[in-house]
Design a protein around this motif. Structure first.
Motif, PDB file in Angstrom:
ATOM      1  N   ASP A  84      43.460  50.788  26.786  1.00 45.93           N
ATOM      2  CA  ASP A  84      43.036  51.145  25.745  1.00 45.93           C
ATOM      3  C   ASP A  84      42.432  49.873  24.825  1.00 45.93           C
ATOM      4  O   ASP A  84      42.980  49.031  24.626  1.00 45.93           O
ATOM      5  N   GLY A  85      41.219  50.355  24.144  1.00 42.83           N
ATOM      6  CA  GLY A  85      40.630  49.214  23.236  1.00 42.83           C
ATOM      7  C   GLY A  85      39.446  48.256  24.166  1.00 42.83           C
ATOM      8  O   GLY A  85      38.784  47.479  23.486  1.00 42.83           O
ATOM      9  N   PHE A  86      39.213  48.664  25.349  1.00 41.79           N
ATOM     10  CA  PHE A  86      38.352  47.904  26.368  1.00 41.79           C
ATOM     11  C   PHE A  86      36.992  48.025  25.522  1.00 41.79           C
ATOM     12  O   PHE A  86      36.506  49.153  25.251  1.00 41.79           O
ATOM     13  N   ARG A  87      36.332  46.959  25.657  1.00 46.77           N
ATOM     14  CA  ARG A  87      34.918  47.002  25.449  1.00 46.77           C
ATOM     15  C   ARG A  87      34.396  45.991  26.263  1.00 46.77           C
ATOM     16  O   ARG A  87      34.689  45.006  26.603  1.00 46.77           O
ATOM     17  N   VAL A  88      32.831  46.313  26.606  1.00 43.72           N
ATOM     18  CA  VAL A  88      32.148  45.373  27.225  1.00 43.72           C
ATOM     19  C   VAL A  88      31.548  44.145  26.541  1.00 43.72           C
ATOM     20  O   VAL A  88      31.311  44.312  25.317  1.00 43.72           O
ATOM     21  N   HIS A  89      31.729  43.015  27.208  1.00 45.39           N
ATOM     22  CA  HIS A  89      31.053  41.912  26.521  1.00 45.39           C
ATOM     23  C   HIS A  89      29.613  41.836  26.685  1.00 45.39           C
ATOM     24  O   HIS A  89      28.959  42.050  27.945  1.00 45.39           O
ATOM     25  N   PRO A  90      28.913  41.425  25.765  1.00 46.94           N
ATOM     26  CA  PRO A  90      27.273  41.705  25.758  1.00 46.94           C
ATOM     27  C   PRO A  90      26.782  40.746  26.674  1.00 46.94           C
ATOM     28  O   PRO A  90      25.657  41.062  27.196  1.00 46.94           O
ATOM     29  N   TYR A  91      27.313  39.446  26.930  1.00 46.44           N
ATOM     30  CA  TYR A  91      26.626  38.771  27.782  1.00 46.44           C
ATOM     31  C   TYR A  91      26.729  39.059  29.260  1.00 46.44           C
ATOM     32  O   TYR A  91      25.894  38.556  30.265  1.00 46.44           O
ATOM     33  N   TYR A  92      27.952  39.670  29.558  1.00 47.51           N
ATOM     34  CA  TYR A  92      27.910  40.117  31.069  1.00 47.51           C
ATOM     35  C   TYR A  92      28.434  41.712  31.124  1.00 47.51           C
ATOM     36  O   TYR A  92      29.540  42.125  31.248  1.00 47.51           O
ATOM     37  N   ASP A  93      27.531  42.563  30.848  1.00 41.58           N
ATOM     38  CA  ASP A  93      28.254  43.948  30.781  1.00 41.58           C
ATOM     39  C   ASP A  93      28.147  44.606  32.134  1.00 41.58           C
ATOM     40  O   ASP A  93      28.930  45.841  31.877  1.00 41.58           O
ATOM     41  N   ASP A  94      28.195  43.879  33.141  1.00 44.29           N
ATOM     42  CA  ASP A  94      28.440  44.567  34.384  1.00 44.29           C
ATOM     43  C   ASP A  94      29.372  43.716  35.083  1.00 44.29           C
ATOM     44  O   ASP A  94      29.435  44.062  36.529  1.00 44.29           O
ATOM     45  N   PHE A  95      30.259  43.191  34.521  1.00 43.17           N
ATOM     46  CA  PHE A  95      31.235  42.255  35.394  1.00 43.17           C
ATOM     47  C   PHE A  95      32.315  43.243  35.872  1.00 43.17           C
ATOM     48  O   PHE A  95      32.949  43.504  36.841  1.00 43.17           O
ATOM     49  N   THR A  96      32.855  44.164  34.847  1.00 48.57           N
ATOM     50  CA  THR A  96      33.774  44.905  35.273  1.00 48.57           C
ATOM     51  C   THR A  96      33.454  46.352  35.188  1.00 48.57           C
ATOM     52  O   THR A  96      34.156  47.128  36.107  1.00 48.57           O
ATOM     53  N   VAL A  97      32.665  46.928  34.200  1.00 48.52           N
ATOM     54  CA  VAL A  97      32.441  48.500  34.292  1.00 48.52           C
ATOM     55  C   VAL A  97      32.171  49.043  35.865  1.00 48.52           C
ATOM     56  O   VAL A  97      32.813  50.128  36.076  1.00 48.52           O
ATOM     57  N   PRO A  98      31.387  48.433  36.416  1.00 43.32           N
ATOM     58  CA  PRO A  98      31.006  48.886  37.874  1.00 43.32           C
ATOM     59  C   PRO A  98      32.310  49.196  38.800  1.00 43.32           C
ATOM     60  O   PRO A  98      32.231  49.973  39.855  1.00 43.32           O
ATOM     61  N   THR A  99      33.126  48.290  38.366  1.00 43.62           N
ATOM     62  CA  THR A  99      34.485  48.332  39.296  1.00 43.62           C
ATOM     63  C   THR A  99      35.487  49.607  39.013  1.00 43.62           C
ATOM     64  O   THR A  99      36.556  49.810  39.481  1.00 43.62           O
ATOM     65  N   PHE A 100      35.182  50.366  37.657  1.00 45.51           N
ATOM     66  CA  PHE A 100      36.070  51.506  37.426  1.00 45.51           C
ATOM     67  C   PHE A 100      35.739  52.491  37.960  1.00 45.51           C
ATOM     68  O   PHE A 100      35.312  53.553  37.465  1.00 45.51           O
ATOM     69  N   ASP A 101      35.935  52.575  39.579  1.00 42.22           N
ATOM     70  CA  ASP A 101      35.432  53.502  40.435  1.00 42.22           C
ATOM     71  C   ASP A 101      36.469  54.230  41.153  1.00 42.22           C
ATOM     72  O   ASP A 101      36.245  54.723  42.000  1.00 42.22           O
ATOM     73  N   GLN A 102      37.817  53.551  41.028  1.00 44.62           N
ATOM     74  CA  GLN A 102      38.982  53.900  41.864  1.00 44.62           C
ATOM     75  C   GLN A 102      38.753  53.274  43.429  1.00 44.62           C
ATOM     76  O   GLN A 102      39.505  53.852  44.221  1.00 44.62           O
ATOM     77  N   ARG A 103      37.668  52.291  43.447  1.00 39.95           N
ATOM     78  CA  ARG A 103      37.599  51.973  44.888  1.00 39.95           C
ATOM     79  C   ARG A 103      37.794  50.435  44.767  1.00 39.95           C
ATOM     80  O   ARG A 103      37.912  49.701  45.708  1.00 39.95           O
ATOM     81  N   HIS A 104      38.137  49.790  43.668  1.00 40.34           N
ATOM     82  CA  HIS A 104      38.420  48.599  43.628  1.00 40.34           C
ATOM     83  C   HIS A 104      40.110  48.278  43.321  1.00 40.34           C
ATOM     84  O   HIS A 104      40.323  48.733  41.969  1.00 40.34           O
ATOM     85  N   ASN A 105      40.746  47.665  43.911  1.00 39.75           N
ATOM     86  CA  ASN A 105      42.237  47.476  43.751  1.00 39.75           C
ATOM     87  C   ASN A 105      42.510  46.134  43.234  1.00 39.75           C
ATOM     88  O   ASN A 105      41.856  45.120  43.578  1.00 39.75           O
ATOM     89  N   LEU A 106      43.422  46.172  42.079  1.00 32.48           N
ATOM     90  CA  LEU A 106      43.879  44.895  41.537  1.00 32.48           C
ATOM     91  C   LEU A 106      44.667  43.913  42.338  1.00 32.48           C
ATOM     92  O   LEU A 106      45.573  44.539  43.231  1.00 32.48           O
ATOM     93  N   MET A 107      44.430  42.801  42.431  1.00 35.14           N
ATOM     94  CA  MET A 107      45.056  41.581  43.053  1.00 35.14           C
ATOM     95  C   MET A 107      45.565  40.572  42.148  1.00 35.14           C
ATOM     96  O   MET A 107      44.881  40.633  40.971  1.00 35.14           O
ATOM     97  N   LYS A 108      46.847  40.212  42.141  1.00 29.60           N
ATOM     98  CA  LYS A 108      47.656  39.447  40.851  1.00 29.60           C
ATOM     99  C   LYS A 108      48.075  38.104  41.681  1.00 29.60           C
ATOM    100  O   LYS A 108      48.246  38.010  42.886  1.00 29.60           O
ATOM    101  N   GLY A 109      48.294  37.254  40.576  1.00 31.61           N
ATOM    102  CA  GLY A 109      49.000  36.028  40.983  1.00 31.61           C
ATOM    103  C   GLY A 109      48.112  35.011  41.389  1.00 31.61           C
ATOM    104  O   GLY A 109      48.747  33.596  41.233  1.00 31.61           O
ATOM    105  N   GLY A 110      47.137  34.989  41.868  1.00 26.49           N
ATOM    106  CA  GLY A 110      46.152  33.870  42.215  1.00 26.49           C
ATOM    107  C   GLY A 110      46.405  33.227  43.518  1.00 26.49           C
ATOM    108  O   GLY A 110      47.646  33.767  44.141  1.00 26.49           O
ATOM    109  N   SER A 111      45.846  32.396  44.122  1.00 24.76           N
ATOM    110  CA  SER A 111      46.165  31.543  45.371  1.00 24.76           C
ATOM    111  C   SER A 111      46.185  30.233  45.376  1.00 24.76           C
ATOM    112  O   SER A 111      46.121  29.571  44.175  1.00 24.76           O
ATOM    113  N   PHE A 112      46.165  29.458  46.462  1.00 27.07           N
ATOM    114  CA  PHE A 112      46.059  28.145  46.511  1.00 27.07           C
ATOM    115  C   PHE A 112      45.016  27.463  45.810  1.00 27.07           C
ATOM    116  O   PHE A 112      45.027  26.352  45.525  1.00 27.07           O
ATOM    117  N   ILE A 113      43.846  28.276  45.733  1.00 25.81           N
ATOM    118  CA  ILE A 113      42.476  27.357  45.344  1.00 25.81           C
ATOM    119  C   ILE A 113      42.244  28.257  43.980  1.00 25.81           C
ATOM    120  O   ILE A 113      41.155  27.635  43.460  1.00 25.81           O
TER     121      ILE A 113
END
Length: 706
Positions: free
Chosen positions: A394-423
C-alpha cells in the motif's frame, strides 16, 4: 569475522562533502569489483558465448551495468548527451526473459571487449565528474538527482551477483580463478551435515515497508506499508544442505512428476534436470561447481536450486515426514528476521555476522556456522526462496528514473527471495530488500521449509499503475462520447492508405500497450511494436501470450473498477502471433529494425526529446515505396522536448511555423505527402469517471520515393 567487501551507504550525514567522497569511494569500489569479476573469463568464447540459452552472453552484462549510468543520468538530467549511442542501445535492456522456454535466437553483432572496456572507462570518468559537480544536500531523498547515482551503484551490485551466477554456468575451461573471489575453504566436516529439525517460531505481528524518509537507499517496491499478524509456526533450523537434498535426488525426485507443480513439471521436462544445476556427477562421485572451480561436494553447504526444485523437495519431504511443509512466505521470513537479533546492514561495521558481502569468501559455507537467534543463516550464505510472488505494498509508487524496475514483475510469476547471499552487497543486504525472480531462475539461492497454518498473502492481480491502467483502457476500453477507439482507428486508417498491396512488415513505433500493433497484424505478415516503456511492452506481450489482461481504473478518489483487455472479444487474437514487442528508444533504434513496408508513429513526435533526429532517420528503415503514417495532437511541451528542438508550434525568424510545415521541410527529401492528407482524428482519454481528455490529432501519410 571480517566486514563486507564494500560498506553500505546511508542517505544521511552531517557533512555534505564527506558524503560526496563516501559516494565517490563506493562508486569506484563497486565499478572496479565488477570489472575484477570479469577477469574470470579466460577466452573470447567466454565473453560472447551464452552460458545458458535464456540469457545474453556475458559481454552484454559487462556493458549493461555501465550504460545504465548513462541512460539514467540522461533521464535525470545529469548529462545531456549519450557517450556512445550504439552501445547504449545494444546494452540497454535484457535481464529477465519472458518465460523459461523463451529462447531468444536473435544474433547480435557484439562489440569487442576492448571497445566495451574503453566505454566503461569513459563512463567511470563521467560518473566521477557528476559526483564532483552535483550540488549535494543531506539527507538524499527519492526526489534528489543523487538518487540516480545511488541507483547506478545498486544496479551494479545486482549485476555483480547475477553475472557471477552465469559464470558458474559457463564450461569450466572458459573461466579461471581470481584472487578477489576466492571461495570459502573446505573444512574437515565437508562430508558431514547436520540433521535438520523444525523449531518453533512465536506468533507476532510483522510490519514491512520503508518510510519515505528511511536512511537507506531503496528500490521502489520497498516503499509503502504492509502489516500482518502471524500465528505461531515452525521453521527448519538450518537451510536445506546439499546432504539433506541428496535424499530427494536419490529417491527419484527429479523423475517423479507428482512432486512438481504444473509449471515446475514443465520446466523439469524442458530442462531435463536430474539434480541441481551446480552439481556435477561422474564416475568419481559428486562435485560442486563454483565460479571458477569444481570441488568435492561439500554436503554441509546449502543446496542452490530454483523455486520449482525447492517446492518439489518440500512436497517430497512432507510425504516422508507426514507433516505439511512448504516454503516460508515473505511475512514468515520477516518474522524470523525480526527475532534474529540482527541489526540492519549499516550497523555491522567490521564484523559481518553472516556469509554475506564477500566477507568470508566467494562461495557458500556450512549451514551450521552462522547462528542468528534460534536459527542459522536467517541472513546470508544463499538467498532463500519464498512462496510469495512480489506485489506492491500500500502506497507503492514508481520511481520516475526507473519506471520498469518492479512493475513488470507484478505478474504472479516472480517470487521473492530474501536474506541475501555470500556475494550480496549494498541494498541487497538490508532488512527491507525485496528482490524477485522468475521461478525457474537460478541465483545463489536455496531455501528452508516451514510447517505453518498461516494464510499466504493474497497477491493483487490487477494492474493498478495509473499510467499503464489508463492506457489499457484507452486502447481496449469502450468508446466515449461517440469518438472511435483511437488505437484501432489509426491502424484502420494506415491500412486503408496502404490499399490492397501485400503488406509484409509493419512497425508500430510508440506502440504503448499494443492495440494498433494487433490491429495492423490482421493484414501484415509481421508487426514489430516498440515502446520506450518496458511496462507497456510487458502488457502487450502478456496480451499476445494470454489474450487477456486485467487492470483497474479510478472511478473517483480511492474507488476503482476492474476491467479486462481481451483480444478475443476484439477479434484480434488469431493474428496476434504475428506481433513482436520490444523495448526501445525511437531516437536510438537497433540496426535490426529496418526494411519495413509501413511505419505508424502515433502520438509520438511531440513526446520525443529530438523529433527531427527521429524523422530524418526513419526513412532509412522504410523500403522504397513504403509508407510513414504520423499522427499527433502537436502538444509541444518543454518537459518532453527542449523548445529549440520543436519542429513547429512557434515562430521562427518572425514567421509562424506550424508542425505540418516542419514535417514537410524535414521529410521532403525522402517522402511525398499523400494528396488526401492531412486529416483530423479525434480521441478521448478517460482519467476518472468524470474527467476526460478530448483531443484532436492531425494525421499525415507519407510515401517514400523509390
Amino acid at each position: 569475522m571480517s566486514g563486507m567487501r564494500i560498506h553500505p551507504l546511508r542517505l544521511d550525514g552531517q557533512r555534505s562533502e564527506e558524503k560526496r567522497e563516501e559516494i565517490r569511494r563506493v562508486f569506484h569500489q563497486t565499478f572496479s569489483l565488477n570489472e575484477t569479476l570479469f577477469e574470470h573469463l579466460r577466452d573470447p568464447a567466454a565473453w560472447t558465448g551464452k552460458a545458458i540459452s535464456l540469457r545474453h552472453p556475458l559481454i552484454f552484462y559487462f556493458g549493461h551495468a555501465a550504460t545504465f549510468y548513462t541512460n539514467k543520468f540522461l533521464v535525470a538530467g545529469l548529462i545531456d548527451q549519450h557517450i556512445d549511442a550504439d552501445l547504449e542501445s545494444i546494452f540497454a535492456v535484457g535481464v529477465d526473459e519472458m518465460s523459461w522456454d523463451d529462447l531468444d535466437e536473435t544474433h547480435y553483432d557484439w562489440p569487442s571487449v576492448e571497445r566495451v572496456r574503453a566505454y566503461r572507462n569513459q563512463v567511470r570518468e563521467m560518473v566521477d565528474s557528476v559526483i564532483s559537480r552535483l550540488p549535494l544536500d543531506l539527507p538524499i531523498t527519492w526526489d534528489s538527482p543523487w538518487w540516480a547515482v545511488l541507483m547506478g551503484i545498486e544496479h551494479e551490485n545486482i549485476h555483480i551477483e547475477t553475472s557471477s551466477v552465469l559464470m558458474r554456468q559457463l564450461p569450466l575451461a572458459r573461466v579461471r580463478p581470481v584472487a578477489a573471489f576466492t571461495p570459502a575453504p573446505l573444512d574437515r566436516r565437508a562430508k558431514e551435515f547436520p540433521q535438520n529439525h523444525l523449531r518453533a517460531v512465536a506468533a507476532g505481528r510483522v510490519r514491512l515497508g520503508k518510510a519515505e524518509d528511511a536512511p537507506r537507499y531503496g528500490w521502489d517496491n520497498e516503499y509503502g506499508y504492509h502489516e500482518q499478524d502471524l500465528q505461531g509456526f515452525a521453521a527448519s533450523e538450518f537451510l536445506v544442505s546439499n546432504g539433506e537434498f541428496l535424499a530427494f535426488v536419490e529417491d527419484g525426485g527429479y523423475r517423479e512428476s507428482h512432486w512438481w507443480s504444473n509449471e515446475g513439471d514443465e520446466w523439469r521436462r524442458f530442462s531435463r534436470a536430474e539434480y541441481p544445476t551446480f552439481w556435477v556427477h561422474d564416475a568419481g562421485g559428486w562435485r560442486l561447481r563454483l565460479i571458477a572451480e569444481e570441488r568435492p561436494m561439500p554436503w554441509v553447504w546449502p543446496v542452490e536450486v530454483n523455486y520449482h526444485e525447492a517446492a518439489a523437495f518440500c512436497r517430497w519431504k512432507s510425504a516422508q515426514t507426514g507433516q505439511s511443509l512448504r516454503l516460508p512466505s515473505e511475512d514468515e521470513w520477516r518474522r524470523l528476521r525480526d527475532l534474529s537479533g540482527l541489526a540492519d546492514n549499516d550497523s555491522w561495521g567490521e564484523m559481518a555476522p553472516a556469509q554475506i558481502g564477500l566477507a568470508h569468501g566467494a562461495s557458500p559455507c556450512p549451514v551450521d556456522r552462522h547462528r542468528h537467534g534460534d536459527f542459522y543463516d536467517v541472513v546470508g550464505n544463499v538467498w532463500q526462496w519464498t512462496e510469495t510472488p512480489i506485489y506492491p505494498f500500500d502506497g507503492f509508487r514508481v520511481h520516475p528514473y526507473y519506471d520498469d524496475f518492479t512493475v513488470p514483475t507484478f505478474d504472479q510469476r516472480h517470487n521473492l527471495m530474501k536474506g541475501g547471499s555470500f556475494i550480496s552487497l549494498g541494498n541487497e543486504t538490508q532488512i527491507e530488500a525485496r528482490y524477485a525472480f522468475r521461478r525457474h531462475f537460478f541465483q545463489h539461492a536455496g531455501f528452508r521449509y516451514v510447517h505453518s497454518d498461516n494464510l499466504r498473502p493474497e497477491v493483487p492481480i490487477y494492474e493498478t499503475d495509473t499510467a499503464v491502467a489508463q492506457y489499457c483502457h484507452f486502447h481496449f476500453g469502450p468508446e466515449y462520447f461517440g469518438v472511435a477507439n483511437y488505437a484501432q482507428a489509426i491502424a484502420d486508417l494506415a491500412l486503408r492508405a496502404w490499399g490492397n498491396r501485400p503488406l509484409r512488415r509493419a512497425l508500430d513505433i510508440g506502440c504503448s500497450v499494443g492495440r494498433s500493433s494487433f490491429a495492423l497484424a490482421t493484414r501484415a505478415e509481421e508487426v514489430v511494436g516498440i515502446d520506450f516503456s518496458t511496462r507497456f511492452v510487458q502488457v502487450a506481450a502478456r496480451l499476445q501470450e494470454k489474450h487477456r489482461f486485467p487492470y483497474a481504473i479510478t472511478e473517483e478518489g480511492e474507488l476503482q473498477s476492474h476491467h479486462w483487455a481481451d483480444l478475443r472479444v476484439l477479434g484480434l487474437a488469431e493474428t496476434a502471433p504475428r506481433c513482436q514487442f520490444v523495448q526501445g528508444d525511437a531516437n536510438n533504434l537497433k540496426p535490426v529494425h529496418r526494411d519495413f513496408d509501413l511505419v505508424v508513429a502515433a502520438n509520438l513526435i511531440d513526446r520525443l526529446s529530438n523529433p527531427e533526429k527521429f524523422l530524418r532517420g526513419i526513412g532509412e528503415r522504410i523500403r522504397p515505396g513504403g509508407m510513414l503514417v504520423i499522427s499527433s495532437p502537436y502538444t509541444w511541451l518543454e518537459e518532453f522536448t527542449p523548445k529549440e528542438r520543436w519542429i513547429g508550434g512557434m515562430r521562427r525568424n518572425g514567421e509562424t511555423l506550424d508542425t505540418l510545415q516542419g514535417l514537410l521541410s524535414i521529410l521532403a527529401e525522402q517522402f511525398d505527402l499523400h494528396p488526401d492528407y492531412p486529416q483530423d482524428l479525434p480521441f478521448v482519454i478517460r482519467e476518472t469517471a468524470r474527467k476526460y481528455q478530448h483531443s484532436i490529432a492531425q494525421v499525415s501519410v507519407w510515401s517514400k520515393r523509390a
